[in-house]
Scaffold this motif. Structure first.
Motif, PDB file in Angstrom:
ATOM      1  N   GLY A   1       0.919  -1.379   0.053  1.00 22.78           N
ATOM      2  CA  GLY A   1      -0.087  -0.001  -0.034  1.00 22.78           C
ATOM      3  C   GLY A   1       0.746   1.282   0.018  1.00 22.78           C
ATOM      4  O   GLY A   1       0.318   2.355   0.628  1.00 22.78           O
ATOM      5  N   LEU A   2       2.041   1.007  -0.385  1.00 21.14           N
ATOM      6  CA  LEU A   2       2.801   2.331  -0.570  1.00 21.14           C
ATOM      7  C   LEU A   2       2.254   3.437  -1.288  1.00 21.14           C
ATOM      8  O   LEU A   2       2.078   4.737  -0.870  1.00 21.14           O
ATOM      9  N   HIS A   3       1.911   3.285  -2.559  1.00 24.26           N
ATOM     10  CA  HIS A   3       0.976   4.388  -3.262  1.00 24.26           C
ATOM     11  C   HIS A   3      -0.072   4.970  -2.550  1.00 24.26           C
ATOM     12  O   HIS A   3      -0.348   6.021  -2.837  1.00 24.26           O
ATOM     13  N   TYR A   4      -0.947   4.162  -1.966  1.00 26.36           N
ATOM     14  CA  TYR A   4      -1.907   4.677  -1.383  1.00 26.36           C
ATOM     15  C   TYR A   4      -1.473   5.690  -0.171  1.00 26.36           C
ATOM     16  O   TYR A   4      -2.274   6.699   0.011  1.00 26.36           O
ATOM     17  N   LYS A   5      -0.472   5.497   0.473  1.00 29.06           N
ATOM     18  CA  LYS A   5       0.091   6.205   1.643  1.00 29.06           C
ATOM     19  C   LYS A   5       0.353   7.559   1.034  1.00 29.06           C
ATOM     20  O   LYS A   5       0.153   8.575   1.272  1.00 29.06           O
ATOM     21  N   VAL A   6       1.060   7.719  -0.307  1.00 33.52           N
ATOM     22  CA  VAL A   6       1.258   8.631  -0.932  1.00 33.52           C
ATOM     23  C   VAL A   6      -0.087   9.575  -1.436  1.00 33.52           C
ATOM     24  O   VAL A   6      -0.007  10.767  -1.410  1.00 33.52           O
ATOM     25  N   ALA A   7      -1.094   8.919  -1.934  1.00 30.89           N
ATOM     26  CA  ALA A   7      -2.032   9.346  -2.730  1.00 30.89           C
ATOM     27  C   ALA A   7      -3.043  10.058  -1.601  1.00 30.89           C
ATOM     28  O   ALA A   7      -3.677  11.147  -1.675  1.00 30.89           O
TER      29      ALA A   7
ATOM     30  N   VAL B   1      -5.468  -2.940  -3.855  1.00 31.12           N
ATOM     31  CA  VAL B   1      -4.199  -3.426  -4.333  1.00 31.12           C
ATOM     32  C   VAL B   1      -4.213  -4.832  -4.744  1.00 31.12           C
ATOM     33  O   VAL B   1      -4.893  -5.739  -4.057  1.00 31.12           O
ATOM     34  N   VAL B   2      -3.995  -5.315  -5.917  1.00 29.81           N
ATOM     35  CA  VAL B   2      -3.862  -6.536  -6.311  1.00 29.81           C
ATOM     36  C   VAL B   2      -2.168  -7.046  -6.322  1.00 29.81           C
ATOM     37  O   VAL B   2      -1.391  -6.478  -6.881  1.00 29.81           O
ATOM     38  N   GLU B   3      -2.090  -8.169  -5.377  1.00 29.56           N
ATOM     39  CA  GLU B   3      -0.591  -8.640  -5.205  1.00 29.56           C
ATOM     40  C   GLU B   3      -0.768 -10.075  -5.060  1.00 29.56           C
ATOM     41  O   GLU B   3      -1.674 -10.840  -5.226  1.00 29.56           O
ATOM     42  N   THR B   4       0.367 -10.462  -4.742  1.00 23.19           N
ATOM     43  CA  THR B   4       0.806 -11.875  -4.722  1.00 23.19           C
ATOM     44  C   THR B   4       0.059 -12.355  -3.396  1.00 23.19           C
ATOM     45  O   THR B   4      -0.368 -11.709  -2.446  1.00 23.19           O
TER      46      THR B   4
ATOM     47  N   ALA C   1       1.096 -14.147  -0.728  1.00 19.65           N
ATOM     48  CA  ALA C   1       2.014 -13.833   0.460  1.00 19.65           C
ATOM     49  C   ALA C   1       1.909 -12.489   0.867  1.00 19.65           C
ATOM     50  O   ALA C   1       1.743 -12.121   2.035  1.00 19.65           O
ATOM     51  N   MET C   2       1.936 -11.551  -0.090  1.00 22.59           N
ATOM     52  CA  MET C   2       1.886 -10.121   0.187  1.00 22.59           C
ATOM     53  C   MET C   2       0.166  -9.811   0.664  1.00 22.59           C
ATOM     54  O   MET C   2       0.193  -8.922   1.712  1.00 22.59           O
ATOM     55  N   VAL C   3      -0.598 -10.566   0.047  1.00 23.43           N
ATOM     56  CA  VAL C   3      -1.883 -10.049   0.458  1.00 23.43           C
ATOM     57  C   VAL C   3      -1.930 -10.436   1.976  1.00 23.43           C
ATOM     58  O   VAL C   3      -2.918  -9.794   2.812  1.00 23.43           O
ATOM     59  N   ARG C   4      -1.597 -11.584   2.025  1.00 21.68           N
ATOM     60  CA  ARG C   4      -1.963 -12.136   3.762  1.00 21.68           C
ATOM     61  C   ARG C   4      -1.280 -11.213   4.636  1.00 21.68           C
ATOM     62  O   ARG C   4      -1.749 -10.948   5.695  1.00 21.68           O
ATOM     63  N   ARG C   5      -0.082 -10.820   4.254  1.00 23.13           N
ATOM     64  CA  ARG C   5       0.803 -10.122   5.362  1.00 23.13           C
ATOM     65  C   ARG C   5       0.320  -8.447   5.334  1.00 23.13           C
ATOM     66  O   ARG C   5       0.181  -8.001   6.583  1.00 23.13           O
ATOM     67  N   ALA C   6      -0.153  -8.057   4.278  1.00 24.99           N
ATOM     68  CA  ALA C   6      -0.630  -6.804   4.064  1.00 24.99           C
ATOM     69  C   ALA C   6      -2.056  -6.395   4.793  1.00 24.99           C
ATOM     70  O   ALA C   6      -2.307  -5.139   4.916  1.00 24.99           O
ATOM     71  N   ASN C   7      -2.800  -7.321   4.825  1.00 23.92           N
ATOM     72  CA  ASN C   7      -4.439  -7.367   5.231  1.00 23.92           C
ATOM     73  C   ASN C   7      -4.448  -6.524   6.750  1.00 23.92           C
ATOM     74  O   ASN C   7      -5.272  -6.232   7.115  1.00 23.92           O
ATOM     75  N   GLU C   8      -3.240  -6.896   7.498  1.00 23.70           N
ATOM     76  CA  GLU C   8      -3.208  -6.158   8.460  1.00 23.70           C
ATOM     77  C   GLU C   8      -3.406  -4.597   8.352  1.00 23.70           C
ATOM     78  O   GLU C   8      -3.926  -3.747   9.369  1.00 23.70           O
ATOM     79  N   LEU C   9      -3.180  -3.864   7.287  1.00 23.28           N
ATOM     80  CA  LEU C   9      -3.246  -2.606   7.046  1.00 23.28           C
ATOM     81  C   LEU C   9      -4.520  -2.180   6.366  1.00 23.28           C
ATOM     82  O   LEU C   9      -4.644  -1.048   6.174  1.00 23.28           O
ATOM     83  N   ALA C  10      -5.406  -3.080   6.044  1.00 25.55           N
ATOM     84  CA  ALA C  10      -6.415  -2.833   5.562  1.00 25.55           C
ATOM     85  C   ALA C  10      -7.558  -1.974   6.315  1.00 25.55           C
ATOM     86  O   ALA C  10      -7.637  -2.171   7.371  1.00 25.55           O
ATOM     87  N   THR C  11      -8.236  -1.101   5.806  1.00 26.46           N
ATOM     88  CA  THR C  11      -9.095  -0.314   6.047  1.00 26.46           C
ATOM     89  C   THR C  11     -10.519  -0.403   5.269  1.00 26.46           C
ATOM     90  O   THR C  11     -10.516  -1.010   4.331  1.00 26.46           O
TER      91      THR C  11
ATOM     92  N   ARG D   1     -10.884   2.201   3.182  1.00 22.17           N
ATOM     93  CA  ARG D   1     -10.496   2.746   1.969  1.00 22.17           C
ATOM     94  C   ARG D   1      -9.234   2.045   1.233  1.00 22.17           C
ATOM     95  O   ARG D   1      -8.856   2.493   0.171  1.00 22.17           O
ATOM     96  N   LEU D   2      -8.839   1.010   2.065  1.00 19.73           N
ATOM     97  CA  LEU D   2      -7.648   0.368   1.623  1.00 19.73           C
ATOM     98  C   LEU D   2      -7.721  -1.144   1.723  1.00 19.73           C
ATOM     99  O   LEU D   2      -7.873  -1.547   2.670  1.00 19.73           O
ATOM    100  N   MET D   3      -7.917  -1.836   0.477  1.00 24.22           N
ATOM    101  CA  MET D   3      -8.332  -3.373   0.585  1.00 24.22           C
ATOM    102  C   MET D   3      -6.989  -4.117  -0.336  1.00 24.22           C
ATOM    103  O   MET D   3      -6.369  -3.563  -1.201  1.00 24.22           O
ATOM    104  N   PHE D   4      -6.722  -5.224  -0.012  1.00 24.08           N
ATOM    105  CA  PHE D   4      -5.841  -6.004  -0.646  1.00 24.08           C
ATOM    106  C   PHE D   4      -6.377  -7.183  -1.325  1.00 24.08           C
ATOM    107  O   PHE D   4      -7.185  -8.018  -0.429  1.00 24.08           O
ATOM    108  N   PHE D   5      -6.263  -7.755  -2.456  1.00 23.88           N
ATOM    109  CA  PHE D   5      -6.938  -8.703  -3.248  1.00 23.88           C
ATOM    110  C   PHE D   5      -5.857  -9.609  -3.832  1.00 23.88           C
ATOM    111  O   PHE D   5      -4.658  -8.940  -4.473  1.00 23.88           O
TER     112      PHE D   5
END
Length: 238
Positions: free
Chosen positions: A79-85, A96-99, A101-111, A113-117
């Protein structure tokens, strides 16, 4: 001869950064890391990108997202680009569409307005209308680049913007790319033991890349200043 004088504290920071970069370059030449990790699914690489993204403090404006309500970020890490935007557009919704492994780890940051798929279609369904498809240095690492592009076009975004795409004048070609673990992700993160990361990337046929954007036309293109030898593109509906 003119000399640029910077404010004291800023000048000292620049000098320290330059010294650190110089020392790091010397150390890397003299002490090549022995350990190599493979691929973007590696847990240590995922954790490094995640932690660096969490610690990253962006500033400044990003004209690309001005007036944009929804973004599908293909290969957007943690979610780097989201932090900038969100610095200028705090209400923007970002998928965010990711691998896996990244989705599993980054889901901790989901809100809300920010989701990982893992899948493009799921990200588009969550967003509803997609104002912008954004991708920076990612399409060359996926197994089916052209299938991914076609799927992104099928969600009918208002525009697609690509950065750091390695374009080949002839056919596609694969290569093994190596980077330092600490160079992955934004900013700096102290690490006791440097490692190398090795992964495959594809130089993409220019003609095939453009033709994959069915019902879209090139609005802008040119060399990408972010990485030597790569191109950046903007596509709009025909």
């Amino acid at each position: 001869m003119f000399r640029i004088v910077l404010p004291g504290s800023h000048y000292q920071k620049v000098c320290r950064a330059n010294r650190m970069n110089f020392i790091q370059k010397i150390k890397r030449k003299l002490f090549l890391p022995r350990e190599v990790i493979e691929g973007y699914e590696n847990p240590e690489l995922v954790e490094t990108i995640f932690l660096k993204t969490v610690n990253y403090k962006p500033d400044g404006q990003w004209p690309l997202v001005a007036g944009v309500g929804t973004v599908l970020d293909f290969g957007g890490g943690a979610g780097l680009h989201y932090k900038v935007a969100r610095q200028q557009s705090p209400d923007i919704r970002w998928a965010v569409v990711e691998t896996p492994a990244m989705v599993r780890r980054a889901n901790e940051l989901a809100t809300d307005r920010l989701m990982f798929f893992e899948r493009i279609e799921e990200a588009a369904d969550w967003l509803g209308n997609v104002d912008l498809v954004h991708s920076n240095g990612a399409i060359q690492y996926v197994p089916d680049a052209f299938g991914s592009i076609q799927t992104l076009c099928a969600v009918r975004p208002a525009k697609l913007v690509w950065h750091r795409v390695p374009i080949s004048d002839d056919g596609p070609r694969r290569e093994v790319q190596t980077s330092y673990l600490s160079d992955n992700g934004p900013g700096q993160l102290s690490s006791s033991a440097e490692k190398l990361v090795r992964y495959e990337r594809t130089w993409i046929s220019e003609r095939a890349f453009i033709e994959a954007h069915e019902n879209y036309k090139i609005a802008e293109r040119g060399p990408d200043p972010g990485e030597h030898g790569t191109q950046q593109f903007k596509f709009l509906p025909c």
